[in-house]
Design a protein around this motif. Structure first.
Motif, PDB file in Angstrom:
ATOM      1  N   TRP A  32       2.991  -1.386   9.334  1.00 19.30           N
ATOM      2  CA  TRP A  32       3.720  -2.593   8.943  1.00 19.30           C
ATOM      3  C   TRP A  32       2.758  -3.614   8.353  1.00 19.30           C
ATOM      4  CZ3 TRP A  32       3.762  -7.790  10.075  1.00 19.30           C
ATOM      5  CH2 TRP A  32       4.895  -8.506   9.699  1.00 19.30           C
ATOM      6  N   ASP A  33       1.629  -3.857   9.033  1.00 20.67           N
ATOM      7  CA  ASP A  33       0.625  -4.806   8.536  1.00 20.67           C
ATOM      8  C   ASP A  33       0.102  -4.398   7.162  1.00 20.67           C
ATOM      9  OD1 ASP A  33       0.673  -6.625  10.634  1.00 20.67           O
ATOM     10  OD2 ASP A  33      -1.034  -5.729  11.672  1.00 20.67           O
ATOM     11  N   GLU A  34      -0.164  -3.120   6.987  1.00 22.40           N
ATOM     12  CA  GLU A  34      -0.669  -2.632   5.698  1.00 22.40           C
ATOM     13  C   GLU A  34       0.361  -2.828   4.593  1.00 22.40           C
ATOM     14  OE1 GLU A  34      -1.710   1.383   6.715  1.00 22.40           O
ATOM     15  OE2 GLU A  34      -3.666   0.779   7.550  1.00 22.40           O
ATOM     16  N   ARG A  35       1.624  -2.567   4.913  1.00 15.78           N
ATOM     17  CA  ARG A  35       2.698  -2.730   3.930  1.00 15.78           C
ATOM     18  C   ARG A  35       2.860  -4.208   3.563  1.00 15.78           C
ATOM     19  NH1 ARG A  35       8.795  -2.908   4.600  1.00 15.78           N
ATOM     20  NH2 ARG A  35       9.510  -2.693   2.457  1.00 15.78           N
ATOM     21  N   VAL A  36       2.833  -5.084   4.557  1.00 17.12           N
ATOM     22  CA  VAL A  36       2.961  -6.525   4.311  1.00 17.12           C
ATOM     23  C   VAL A  36       1.847  -7.005   3.390  1.00 17.12           C
ATOM     24  CG1 VAL A  36       2.735  -8.787   5.434  1.00 17.12           C
ATOM     25  CG2 VAL A  36       4.265  -7.068   6.396  1.00 17.12           C
ATOM     26  N   GLU A  37       0.644  -6.566   3.661  1.00 13.80           N
ATOM     27  CA  GLU A  37      -0.484  -6.968   2.828  1.00 13.80           C
ATOM     28  C   GLU A  37      -0.374  -6.385   1.422  1.00 13.80           C
ATOM     29  OE1 GLU A  37      -5.335  -6.668   2.741  1.00 13.80           O
ATOM     30  OE2 GLU A  37      -4.316  -6.641   4.679  1.00 13.80           O
ATOM     31  N   ARG A  38      -0.049  -5.115   1.350  1.00 15.31           N
ATOM     32  CA  ARG A  38       0.024  -4.427   0.060  1.00 15.31           C
ATOM     33  C   ARG A  38       1.123  -5.009  -0.835  1.00 15.31           C
ATOM     34  NH1 ARG A  38       0.673   0.255   2.144  1.00 15.31           N
ATOM     35  NH2 ARG A  38       2.912   0.326   2.042  1.00 15.31           N
ATOM     36  N   GLU A  39       2.282  -5.323  -0.223  1.00 15.52           N
ATOM     37  CA  GLU A  39       3.435  -5.790  -0.998  1.00 15.52           C
ATOM     38  C   GLU A  39       3.603  -7.312  -0.970  1.00 15.52           C
ATOM     39  OE1 GLU A  39       6.923  -3.510   0.013  1.00 15.52           O
ATOM     40  OE2 GLU A  39       5.747  -1.652   0.136  1.00 15.52           O
ATOM     41  N   HIS A  40       2.639  -7.996  -0.366  1.00 14.48           N
ATOM     42  CA  HIS A  40       2.662  -9.464  -0.283  1.00 14.48           C
ATOM     43  C   HIS A  40       3.960  -9.961   0.344  1.00 14.48           C
ATOM     44  CE1 HIS A  40      -0.943  -9.410  -2.710  1.00 14.48           C
ATOM     45  NE2 HIS A  40      -0.310  -8.633  -3.583  1.00 14.48           N
ATOM     46  N   ILE A  42       6.299 -11.347   3.775  1.00 18.38           N
ATOM     47  CA  ILE A  42       6.196 -12.294   4.883  1.00 18.38           C
ATOM     48  C   ILE A  42       7.169 -11.828   5.956  1.00 18.38           C
ATOM     49  CG2 ILE A  42       6.485 -14.699   5.589  1.00 18.38           C
ATOM     50  CD1 ILE A  42       6.182 -15.452   2.622  1.00 18.38           C
TER      51      ILE A  42
END
Length: 75
Positions: A32-40, A42
């Motif tokens: 989840w954290d990686e996806r949030v960072e990758r896709e910007h 919130i």
């Protein structure tokens, strides 16, 4: 983020009452954290929960556990 409502007793938190506790991340939380960072994106992390003043210290005691393990002990 989700609204500040205790995940144990559903009490709405007032200013300076309780707070958010972050628990040990599970593999799905890391994804989840990686996806949030990758896709910007919130959002409220799935490994974090709100706690009122009555429950926050107990929650902090178990922050070394995953949210599933901790919530089972807190409730």
């Amino acid at each position: 983020m989700r609204p500040p409502i205790c995940d144990v007793c559903d009490k709405k938190l007032e200013e300076n009452q309780g707070g958010v506790v972050y628990f040990k991340r599970r593999p799905s939380d890391i994804e989840w954290d990686e996806r949030v960072e990758r896709e910007h994106l919130i959002g409220h992390p799935p490994y974090a929960a709100w706690f009122c003043g009555e429950h926050i210290e107990k929650a902090r005691e178990f922050s070394n556990l995953t949210i599933n393990e901790a919530m089972a002990r807190i409730k």
